[in-house]
Motif scaffolding. Structure first.
Motif, mmCIF file in Angstrom:
data_model
loop_
_atom_site.group_PDB
_atom_site.id
_atom_site.type_symbol
_atom_site.label_atom_id
_atom_site.label_comp_id
_atom_site.label_asym_id
_atom_site.label_seq_id
_atom_site.Cartn_x
_atom_site.Cartn_y
_atom_site.Cartn_z
ATOM 1 N N PRO A 28 0.831 -1.211 0.000
ATOM 2 C CA PRO A 28 0.000 0.000 0.000
ATOM 3 C C PRO A 28 0.864 1.260 0.000
ATOM 4 N N GLY A 29 0.505 2.213 -0.869
ATOM 5 C CA GLY A 29 1.261 3.454 -0.975
ATOM 6 C C GLY A 29 2.340 3.438 -2.027
ATOM 7 N N ASP A 30 2.712 2.256 -2.543
ATOM 8 C CA ASP A 30 3.735 2.178 -3.590
ATOM 9 C C ASP A 30 3.184 2.715 -4.906
ATOM 10 N N ALA A 31 4.049 3.348 -5.668
ATOM 11 C CA ALA A 31 3.660 3.865 -6.982
ATOM 12 C C ALA A 31 3.700 2.752 -8.016
ATOM 13 N N ILE A 32 2.839 2.851 -9.020
ATOM 14 C CA ILE A 32 2.911 1.927 -10.156
ATOM 15 C C ILE A 32 3.328 2.726 -11.387
ATOM 16 N N ALA A 33 3.682 2.033 -12.431
ATOM 17 C CA ALA A 33 4.174 2.680 -13.643
ATOM 18 C C ALA A 33 3.132 3.647 -14.206
ATOM 19 N N SER A 34 3.615 4.606 -14.977
ATOM 20 C CA SER A 34 2.716 5.588 -15.593
ATOM 21 C C SER A 34 1.845 4.930 -16.656
ATOM 22 N N GLU A 35 0.754 5.603 -17.013
ATOM 23 C CA GLU A 35 -0.130 5.072 -18.050
ATOM 24 C C GLU A 35 0.624 4.916 -19.371
ATOM 25 N N ARG A 36 1.482 5.881 -19.691
ATOM 26 C CA ARG A 36 2.233 5.800 -20.950
ATOM 27 C C ARG A 36 3.127 4.565 -20.949
ATOM 28 N N SER A 37 3.809 4.330 -19.827
ATOM 29 C CA SER A 37 4.703 3.162 -19.741
ATOM 30 C C SER A 37 3.911 1.868 -19.826
ATOM 31 N N LEU A 38 2.774 1.814 -19.143
ATOM 32 C CA LEU A 38 1.951 0.605 -19.175
ATOM 33 C C LEU A 38 1.419 0.344 -20.582
ATOM 34 N N CYS A 39 1.027 1.388 -21.284
ATOM 35 C CA CYS A 39 0.537 1.221 -22.658
ATOM 36 C C CYS A 39 1.622 0.613 -23.537
ATOM 37 N N THR A 40 2.848 1.080 -23.361
ATOM 38 C CA THR A 40 3.965 0.554 -24.152
ATOM 39 C C THR A 40 4.232 -0.899 -23.807
ATOM 40 N N ARG A 68 1.077 13.466 -9.488
ATOM 41 C CA ARG A 68 2.051 12.525 -8.920
ATOM 42 C C ARG A 68 1.987 11.145 -9.558
ATOM 43 N N GLY A 69 0.788 10.708 -9.970
ATOM 44 C CA GLY A 69 0.665 9.395 -10.585
ATOM 45 C C GLY A 69 -0.321 8.505 -9.869
ATOM 46 N N MET A 70 -0.103 7.200 -9.997
ATOM 47 C CA MET A 70 -1.019 6.212 -9.426
ATOM 48 C C MET A 70 -0.308 5.407 -8.360
ATOM 49 N N PHE A 71 -1.044 5.076 -7.304
ATOM 50 C CA PHE A 71 -0.468 4.393 -6.164
ATOM 51 C C PHE A 71 -1.383 3.256 -5.702
ATOM 52 N N VAL A 72 -0.779 2.247 -5.099
ATOM 53 C CA VAL A 72 -1.554 1.149 -4.530
ATOM 54 C C VAL A 72 -2.352 1.689 -3.347
ATOM 55 N N ALA A 73 -3.641 1.391 -3.323
ATOM 56 C CA ALA A 73 -4.525 1.903 -2.280
ATOM 57 C C ALA A 73 -4.247 1.219 -0.942
ATOM 58 N N PRO A 74 -4.656 1.846 0.169
ATOM 59 C CA PRO A 74 -4.529 1.187 1.481
ATOM 60 C C PRO A 74 -5.313 -0.117 1.499
ATOM 61 N N GLU A 75 -4.886 -1.047 2.343
ATOM 62 C CA GLU A 75 -5.572 -2.330 2.435
ATOM 63 C C GLU A 75 -6.994 -2.148 2.951
ATOM 64 N N LYS A 76 -7.895 -2.994 2.459
ATOM 65 C CA LYS A 76 -9.286 -2.944 2.900
ATOM 66 C C LYS A 76 -9.466 -3.735 4.186
ATOM 67 N N ILE A 77 -10.405 -3.302 4.975
ATOM 68 C CA ILE A 77 -10.782 -4.049 6.169
ATOM 69 C C ILE A 77 -11.723 -5.162 5.741
ATOM 70 N N THR A 78 -11.415 -6.386 6.117
ATOM 71 C CA THR A 78 -12.202 -7.545 5.711
ATOM 72 C C THR A 78 -12.976 -8.100 6.892
ATOM 73 N N GLN A 79 -14.262 -8.312 6.704
ATOM 74 C CA GLN A 79 -15.103 -8.926 7.723
ATOM 75 C C GLN A 79 -15.665 -10.220 7.155
ATOM 76 N N GLU A 80 -15.295 -11.342 7.767
ATOM 77 C CA GLU A 80 -15.805 -12.635 7.305
ATOM 78 C C GLU A 80 -17.078 -12.968 8.065
ATOM 79 N N LEU A 81 -18.134 -13.314 7.334
ATOM 80 C CA LEU A 81 -19.400 -13.693 7.946
ATOM 81 C C LEU A 81 -19.423 -15.203 8.118
ATOM 82 N N VAL A 82 -19.586 -15.661 9.346
ATOM 83 C CA VAL A 82 -19.538 -17.085 9.644
ATOM 84 C C VAL A 82 -20.743 -17.462 10.488
ATOM 85 N N SER A 83 -21.350 -18.579 10.159
ATOM 86 C CA SER A 83 -22.423 -19.121 10.985
ATOM 87 C C SER A 83 -21.935 -20.405 11.635
ATOM 88 N N ASP A 84 -22.178 -20.554 12.943
ATOM 89 C CA ASP A 84 -21.764 -21.762 13.643
ATOM 90 C C ASP A 84 -22.682 -22.938 13.336
#
Length: 280
Positions: A28-40, A68-84
């Motif tokens: 999370p927070g890391d940059a990814i390549a630019s759109e131009r670079s990805l297109c190439t 600035r560009g594009m960055f990996v988003a923060p991690e999502k909070i995951t809630q697992e629904l479980v029935s006993d």
């Protein structure tokens, strides 16, 4: 079953998988390549790439920062629904469900899908994109990836008519047993909006599912986009001792899960809007 040409749907799918692979390799927070670079790198046009990026931004996986560009988003909070208790009812979606095949070909799994299906990136998978309709009205777009070594004789007709899991069992000797499925809110891209007959950026539900057979072997990876104006999520949890209830597993379709599959399993239930059926 020979590989066909790469259509528009398949091209978007491969771009999406490539960017998801980048996201999953970063933090999370890391940059990814630019759109131009990805297109190439991918050999695609800017509109094709931007459509995939817009989808991942809307899904909360990428963040654009002006200048600035594009960055990996923060991690999502995951809630697992479980029935006993194995007592969750599965209300069924009404209407007559049908499929229209958009793409059907054999392709290399690639790193991301290969990892999910426990395959080499160079191994073959059957890829199919289906438009799902209810009473003739578009409701969902499904992207299926099935291990090609398990279904060498799979036909287009099996993907358009009947229950796919019935076809896998009866025609290919594959008995599916369980699946892990996630559900997230998203919005539709321009291409998805055109296929579903809804406005661009309309709300939708994104399903991702990994299905395994009775031996625990991954068989199928699917991600699907369902119209958000027609579905809502209903979870029925057992919080204590409950009276015995009759099963509500009449024939029908559970959004995100092919008709007839896992009818006996505890699950998050989804229904068409206004069609919730309480357990009896």
């Amino acid at each position: 079953m020979s590989a066909g040409g790469s259509g528009a749907v398949l091209k978007r799918e491969r771009v999406r998988d490539y960017i998801l692979e980048l996201i999953e390799s970063l933090s999370p927070g890391d940059a990814i390549a630019s759109e131009r670079s990805l297109c190439t790198d991918l050999g695609v046009s800017r509109p094709t790439l931007r459509a995939a990026v817009d989808e991942l931004v809307a899904a909360g996986l990428l963040v654009r920062q002006h200048g600035r560009g594009m960055f990996v988003a923060p991690e999502k909070i995951t809630q697992e629904l479980v029935s006993d208790q194995r007592s969750m009812a599965l209300p069924r979606a009404s209407g007559a469900w049908s499929s229209r095949l958009l793409e059907f070909t054999t392709i290399a799994a690639g790193a991301r899908v290969g990892r999910k299906l426990h395959l080499s990136p160079a191994a073959d998978v059957v890829y199919a994109a289906r438009l799902r309709l209810v009473d003739g009205v578009p409701m969902a777009i499904e992207h299926l990836h099935i291990r090609a070594d398990l279904v060498p004789a799979l036909t287009a007709r099996e993907l358009e008519a009947g229950d796919l899991y019935d076809h896998l069992r009866d025609g290919h000797g594959i008995q599916v047993s369980e699946a892990v499925q996630t559900i997230e809110p998203t919005v539709v891209s321009q291409a998805e909006a055109k296929l579903l007959g809804v406005p661009h950026l309309s709300p939708a539900l994104l399903f991702e599912r990994l299905t395994s057979d009775t031996g625990g072997r991954p068989v199928e990876y699917v991600h699907s986009v369902y119209r958000g104006d027609r579905y809502r999520i209903v979870s029925r949890l057992t919080l204590g001792p409950a009276a015995t209830r009759e099963s509500t597993t009449a024939a029908g379709h559970l959004p995100g899960i092919p008709p007839g599959a896992f009818a006996h399993q505890d699950s998050v239930a989804l229904t068409t809007q206004g069609d919730i059926q309480p357990a009896r």
